[in-house]
Design an enzyme around this catalytic site. Structure first.
Site, PDB file in Angstrom:
ATOM      1  N   GLN A   1       0.810  -1.209   0.000  1.00  0.00           N
ATOM      2  CA  GLN A   1       0.000   0.000   0.000  1.00  0.00           C
ATOM      3  C   GLN A   1       0.848   1.266   0.000  1.00  0.00           C
ATOM      4  O   GLN A   1       2.042   1.247   0.316  1.00  0.00           O
ATOM      5  CB  GLN A   1      -0.928   0.007   1.215  1.00  0.00           C
ATOM      6  CG  GLN A   1      -2.068  -0.997   1.116  1.00  0.00           C
ATOM      7  CD  GLN A   1      -3.077  -0.803   2.229  1.00  0.00           C
ATOM      8  OE1 GLN A   1      -2.996  -1.436   3.263  1.00  0.00           O
ATOM      9  NE2 GLN A   1      -4.031   0.072   2.001  1.00  0.00           N
ATOM     10  N   HIS A   2       0.185   2.365  -0.358  1.00  0.00           N
ATOM     11  CA  HIS A   2       0.674   3.740  -0.166  1.00  0.00           C
ATOM     12  C   HIS A   2       1.739   4.208  -1.149  1.00  0.00           C
ATOM     13  O   HIS A   2       1.958   5.408  -1.287  1.00  0.00           O
ATOM     14  CB  HIS A   2       1.220   3.963   1.253  1.00  0.00           C
ATOM     15  CG  HIS A   2       0.395   3.432   2.361  1.00  0.00           C
ATOM     16  ND1 HIS A   2      -0.948   3.709   2.483  1.00  0.00           N
ATOM     17  CD2 HIS A   2       0.708   2.628   3.418  1.00  0.00           C
ATOM     18  CE1 HIS A   2      -1.412   3.105   3.567  1.00  0.00           C
ATOM     19  NE2 HIS A   2      -0.437   2.447   4.140  1.00  0.00           N
TER      20      HIS A   2
ATOM     21  N   ASP B   1      -2.281  -4.898   0.266  1.00  0.00           N
ATOM     22  CA  ASP B   1      -1.773  -6.182   0.765  1.00  0.00           C
ATOM     23  C   ASP B   1      -2.515  -6.696   1.998  1.00  0.00           C
ATOM     24  O   ASP B   1      -2.849  -7.883   2.084  1.00  0.00           O
ATOM     25  CB  ASP B   1      -0.265  -6.113   1.018  1.00  0.00           C
ATOM     26  CG  ASP B   1       0.170  -4.907   1.831  1.00  0.00           C
ATOM     27  OD1 ASP B   1      -0.680  -4.126   2.309  1.00  0.00           O
ATOM     28  OD2 ASP B   1       1.388  -4.723   1.984  1.00  0.00           O
TER      29      ASP B   1
END
Length: 485
Positions: A71-72, A247
């Protein structure tokens, strides 16, 4: 037999599982490594994806696939579909000051209300503000912002720079899912909409953002040119693409987590999360009010320091992970008063990006190899137990702790977890649960039916709660946090 593929494009590697769509049985798998570092050229993920698919025997007989990813991560694209600079990953903390600026400008409570999260260094919005401040020329050329899994799905559809992709820079075909969008800090799990004002506040201007898909929606199909490259027997046959996921949401789906389950994952980072029917909004920023991959919500805390804590102390003691566990089980609960506060890479929970790790309470009597080994495991797990407390404060019930990740297979980690957590601990059979969640989603996209595949349990450590472990840790944590506040 109809087969589906699940892909986990994580921080460290790309993993592929290919499963029978009906039973969920694993047919074959593959993997490939990703480069080290907290910023990575996304092209390396694309290369690794191809290598992992090849290692798994190709896509010749695969009917659908889905991609779950870290992520991110900030993938900034220009109008020609080119990656402007290496992607900043979730664990890149240079954007800590940018996160502070965003919170100061909007207010923590208002940010939590509008996006479900309060920016910290990890989130995409913080990285965009860093880009705006530190690399204004690069920021000015940003035409679209994607996350790692978004970008890989876009490439699978044949999109990218005109000179290297069959469809060219079709930025309008970027898509994502609720779970990954909820980690940006400019999308609301409550409204299901992007908050363009928050995006502009971060980047300085508007940009194309991926269309947000529901859990069973199609993201399109693998482009025939790409399908042929990845071993499809008939490139013209459509390979359905699922929406994908972040994830942790992928892991929750792979574990088939239900209300009352709290997942504790010990990987590069540590996470604690649960699937709920209501969105979380924590103005302290401790709990991220993410969405999940099934249409519900995923309140989550993350620690920057998890399995690598064991790497560091095992290296210090000159042992491997198995030997570290054997040493740890020679010591009593509480490590004789030795405590490790394991903030080796700063920390996100609590939000202390500039913090460092430290042993506390060492004496001549307790400075033994077994105590130091046990203190490492206790410190890592206590940080996650603090996260469980924060998730519970959002109204989450913890009837069972599902312990996953490579370190969860260590018998010492299992036993000590049962001494630290005050709920029963179960350890599923080792598996690639993020990739498994993506495979479940691929099956869901293929025929509209969420699969009911079995998850087996490998261990149920005997509950033996020892409050002294957390009491010692709390005192050491408070003292160390005061140094970096």
């Amino acid at each position: 037999m109809t087969l589906v593929a699940g892909i986990d494009s994580s921080t460290q590697s790309c993993k592929v599982v290919i499963r029978d769509a009906a039973s969920g049985a694993l047919v074959r798998s593959g993997r490939a490594a990703h480069p080290d570092g907290t910023e990575v050229d996304p092209g390396a993920w694309w290369v690794a994806l191809g290598e992992a698919i090849a290692d798994a025997g190709g896509l010749a007989d695969v009917s659908a696939l889905s991609v779950a990813g870290q992520q991110h991560g900030m993938v900034a694209l220009d109008a020609a579909g080119r990656v402007i600079r290496p992607a900043l990953l979730w664990n890149d903390t240079r954007s800590a000051a940018a996160a502070d600026d965003l919170v100061a400008e909007v207010g923590a409570e208002e940010y939590a209300r509008r996006s479900g999260v309060v920016p910290v260094a990890s989130f995409t919005a913080s990285k965009l503000r860093w880009l705006r401040d530190a690399e204004p020329a690069n920021a000015a050329t940003v035409a679209a912002v994607a996350l790692p899994h978004d970008w890989l799905v876009w490439r699978l559809r044949g999109c990218g720079p005109a000179e290297s992709s069959p469809r060219g820079p079709a930025l309008e075909l970027l898509c994502t899912d609720r779970s990954d969008a909820s980690g940006t800090a400019y999308w609301s799990p409550t409204t299901g909409e992007y908050d363009r004002e928050l995006l502009r506040l971060a980047l300085g201007h508007d940009a194309v953002l991926p269309r947000v898909l529901g859990p069973a929606e199609h993201a399109g199909t693998v482009h025939p040119v790409i399908a042929e490259r990845f071993g499809a027997a008939d490139p013209a046959a459509d390979i359905v693409l699922g929406a994908g996921a972040g994830d942790n949401a992928g892991a929750a789906l792979g574990l088939d987590a239900v209300a009352g389950d709290v997942v504790v994952s010990i990987g590069t980072s540590g996470t604690v999360f649960a699937v709920t029917d209501a969105a979380a909004s924590d103005a302290s920023g401790t709990v991220a009010g993410f969405a999940d991959a099934s249409g519900r919500f995923l309140p989550l805390i993350a620690t920057l320091n998890a399995a690598r804590v064991l790497d560091a102390v095992a290296g210090l003691l000159g042992v491997d992970h198995a030997e570290l566990g054997e040493l740890a089980l020679q010591a009593e609960a509480g490590s004789g008063g030795a405590v490790l506060v394991p903030w080796f890479e700063g920390e996100r929970t609590p939000n202390l990006p500039r913090a460092t790790a430290g042993f506390d309470g060492l004496t001549l009597a307790n400075s033994t190899r077994p105590n130091l080994a046990r203190a490492a495991i206790e410190g890592m797990l206590c940080g996650l137990a603090d996260g469980l407390d924060a998730v519970r404060a959002q109204g989450v019930s913890a009837e069972r702790i599902i312990l996953i990740g490579g370190a969860a297979q260590n018998p010492a980690v299992q036993r000590i977890a049962a001494q630290i957590f005050d709920a029963p601990v179960v350890v599923p059979t080792p598996g690639e649960y993020v990739a498994d969640g993506a495979a479940r989603q691929a099956r869901w996209a293929l025929d509209g039916e969420r699969p009911n595949w079995a998850v087996t349990v490998a261990a149920r450590p005997t509950p033996e709660h020892h409050p002294v472990i957390r009491e010692q840790y709390a005192a050491a944590r408070a003292a160390r946090a005061a140094r970096f506040a």
